[in-house]
Design a protein around this motif. Structure first.
Motif, PDB file in Angstrom:
ATOM      1  N   UNK A  51       0.839  -1.200   0.000  1.00 50.08           N
ATOM      2  CA  UNK A  51       0.000   0.000   0.000  1.00 50.08           C
ATOM      3  C   UNK A  51       0.874   1.249   0.000  1.00 50.08           C
ATOM      4  N   UNK A  52       1.927   1.223   0.819  1.00 50.22           N
ATOM      5  CA  UNK A  52       2.833   2.376   0.920  1.00 50.22           C
ATOM      6  C   UNK A  52       3.580   2.612  -0.385  1.00 50.22           C
ATOM      7  N   UNK A  53       3.921   1.535  -1.092  1.00 51.34           N
ATOM      8  CA  UNK A  53       4.563   1.685  -2.404  1.00 51.34           C
ATOM      9  C   UNK A  53       3.634   2.449  -3.350  1.00 51.34           C
ATOM     10  N   UNK A  54       2.353   2.057  -3.376  1.00 53.52           N
ATOM     11  CA  UNK A  54       1.386   2.724  -4.239  1.00 53.52           C
ATOM     12  C   UNK A  54       1.197   4.184  -3.839  1.00 53.52           C
ATOM     13  N   UNK A  59      -1.456   7.616  -5.712  1.00 50.16           N
ATOM     14  CA  UNK A  59      -2.611   6.901  -6.243  1.00 50.16           C
ATOM     15  C   UNK A  59      -3.717   6.928  -5.190  1.00 50.16           C
ATOM     16  N   UNK A  60      -4.944   7.280  -5.562  1.00 50.88           N
ATOM     17  CA  UNK A  60      -6.047   7.339  -4.599  1.00 50.88           C
ATOM     18  C   UNK A  60      -6.246   5.994  -3.883  1.00 50.88           C
ATOM     19  N   UNK A  61      -6.660   6.067  -2.627  1.00 52.01           N
ATOM     20  CA  UNK A  61      -6.857   4.852  -1.824  1.00 52.01           C
ATOM     21  C   UNK A  61      -7.868   3.918  -2.461  1.00 52.01           C
ATOM     22  N   UNK A  62      -8.883   4.499  -3.111  1.00 52.49           N
ATOM     23  CA  UNK A  62      -9.909   3.668  -3.755  1.00 52.49           C
ATOM     24  C   UNK A  62      -9.296   2.789  -4.841  1.00 52.49           C
ATOM     25  N   UNK A  63      -8.358   3.371  -5.620  1.00 49.71           N
ATOM     26  CA  UNK A  63      -7.708   2.608  -6.685  1.00 49.71           C
ATOM     27  C   UNK A  63      -6.759   1.563  -6.097  1.00 49.71           C
ATOM     28  N   UNK A  64      -6.068   1.929  -5.014  1.00 53.52           N
ATOM     29  CA  UNK A  64      -5.162   0.976  -4.370  1.00 53.52           C
ATOM     30  C   UNK A  64      -5.956  -0.225  -3.878  1.00 53.52           C
ATOM     31  N   UNK A  65      -7.109   0.039  -3.302  1.00 54.13           N
ATOM     32  CA  UNK A  65      -7.962  -1.043  -2.803  1.00 54.13           C
ATOM     33  C   UNK A  65      -8.375  -1.973  -3.935  1.00 54.13           C
ATOM     34  N   UNK A  66      -8.688  -1.385  -5.094  1.00 52.77           N
ATOM     35  CA  UNK A  66      -9.066  -2.193  -6.263  1.00 52.77           C
ATOM     36  C   UNK A  66      -7.918  -3.099  -6.682  1.00 52.77           C
ATOM     37  N   UNK A  67      -6.690  -2.554  -6.692  1.00 53.66           N
ATOM     38  CA  UNK A  67      -5.509  -3.346  -7.034  1.00 53.66           C
ATOM     39  C   UNK A  67      -5.338  -4.500  -6.046  1.00 53.66           C
ATOM     40  N   UNK A 185      -3.405   2.995 -15.359  1.00 53.54           N
ATOM     41  CA  UNK A 185      -4.467   2.377 -14.566  1.00 53.54           C
ATOM     42  C   UNK A 185      -5.834   2.684 -15.168  1.00 53.54           C
ATOM     43  N   UNK A 186      -6.100   2.163 -16.365  1.00 48.03           N
ATOM     44  CA  UNK A 186      -7.400   2.424 -17.002  1.00 48.03           C
ATOM     45  C   UNK A 186      -8.527   1.769 -16.209  1.00 48.03           C
ATOM     46  N   UNK A 187      -9.734   2.341 -16.323  1.00 50.25           N
ATOM     47  CA  UNK A 187     -10.871   1.760 -15.619  1.00 50.25           C
ATOM     48  C   UNK A 187     -11.217   0.400 -16.222  1.00 50.25           C
ATOM     49  N   UNK A 188     -11.824  -0.453 -15.448  1.00 49.71           N
ATOM     50  CA  UNK A 188     -12.147  -1.804 -15.896  1.00 49.71           C
ATOM     51  C   UNK A 188     -13.248  -1.779 -16.947  1.00 49.71           C
TER      52      UNK A 188
END
Length: 280
Positions: A51-54, A59-67, A185-188
């Protein structure tokens, strides 16, 4: 097992931040003690490290969570992704340092090229990996191989005309890093599909107001909703440029018949005028 306080001391992250990560489901504690205290094992620490790397790339937390919740990505894949992002960031920093050195030496060439060759190659790779398979196969067949296709892409994007166009696009995103981050990081496909459905609903609402004054609140409210959707889809900070380009799209002679057939005669011109009126 380590407590929140111990994790905070090890990583330098505040206790409140760790609590927040738990609240949003980004970093859940391994378990809770009988007294209700959060406890974390080694695996949780490794997750926090990723998480810290991201977060290094804002990068927004929401996107990190998705990853992190992507079951198709294992730990090594995520680390490789982060490594590539760090390498890209390193190259940009090295380029900036070299440019500053040139200025200090009195050798400032005033090069305002938006993307260098390395970045263009990375853009090609991102496009290649995210392109629908059938489209990719067709392009490979047309160019006779990935290297010829790649060389053609680099030549086109490196041209002065394309660099000027990209300069405008980068402005919409609020900077080159933001643009490259969005490209990485394109949207799904699922999210893109849901946005497409919402866009169609908005256009139907808009055409229903065709007899209203184009400057009326009812029309502007719908265009504002449309602008919000486009901002989310394109992951940009300023949507005006994209929306004005969209207005021109609705006037494209190849597009007009298709739009008018779907939403009614004169719909394409009405959409273009409504968007332009909103921003003027």
């Amino acid at each position: 097992m380590k407590t929140v306080k111990e994790i905070s001391e090890i990583t330098g992250i505040s206790i409140r931040t760790l609590h927040y990560y738990d609240e949003i489901g980004l970093l859940l504690p391994t378990k809770k003690s009988d007294a209700g205290y959060r406890l974390y094992d080694q695996k949780a620490l490794e997750t926090l490290q990723q998480i810290l790397f991201f977060r290094e790339f804002d990068i927004p937390l929401k996107e990190i969570k998705t990853f992190m919740q992507n079951n198709t990505l294992d730990k090594n894949q995520i680390l490789k992704m982060q490594k590539n992002m760090l390498i890209t960031k390193k190259r940009r920093l090295e380029k900036l340092i070299a440019h500053i050195d040139d200025i200090l030496k009195g050798e400032n060439t005033m090069d305002f090229t938006i993307f260098n060759k390395i970045e263009i190659e990375e853009m090609f790779q991102i496009m290649f990996e995210n392109m629908p398979e059938k489209m990719r196969e067709k392009a490979l067949e047309e160019f006779g191989g990935i290297e010829k296709w790649k060389n053609h892409y680099i030549e086109v994007v490196s041209s002065e005309d394309m660099q000027k166009r990209y300069a405008k696009v980068v402005e919409w995103y609020g900077g080159k890093d933001a643009f490259l981050n969005a490209s990485n990081h394109p949207i799904s496909k699922e999210i893109a599909k849901s946005y497409k459905i919402r866009e169609e609903i908005i256009l139907k609402k808009l055409i229903a107001k065709k007899n209203c004054n184009i400057n009326s609140f009812e029309v502007k409210e719908i265009v504002g909703e449309y602008a919000f959707i486009m901002k989310q889809v394109c992951q940009i900070k300023q949507e005006k440029g994209v929306m004005m380009a969209l207005a021109q799209y609705y006037r494209n002679q190849k597009i007009v018949p298709m739009i008018d057939e779907k939403y009614g005669s004169g719909a394409s011109e009405y959409f273009a005028q409504a968007i332009e009126s909103f921003y003027k």
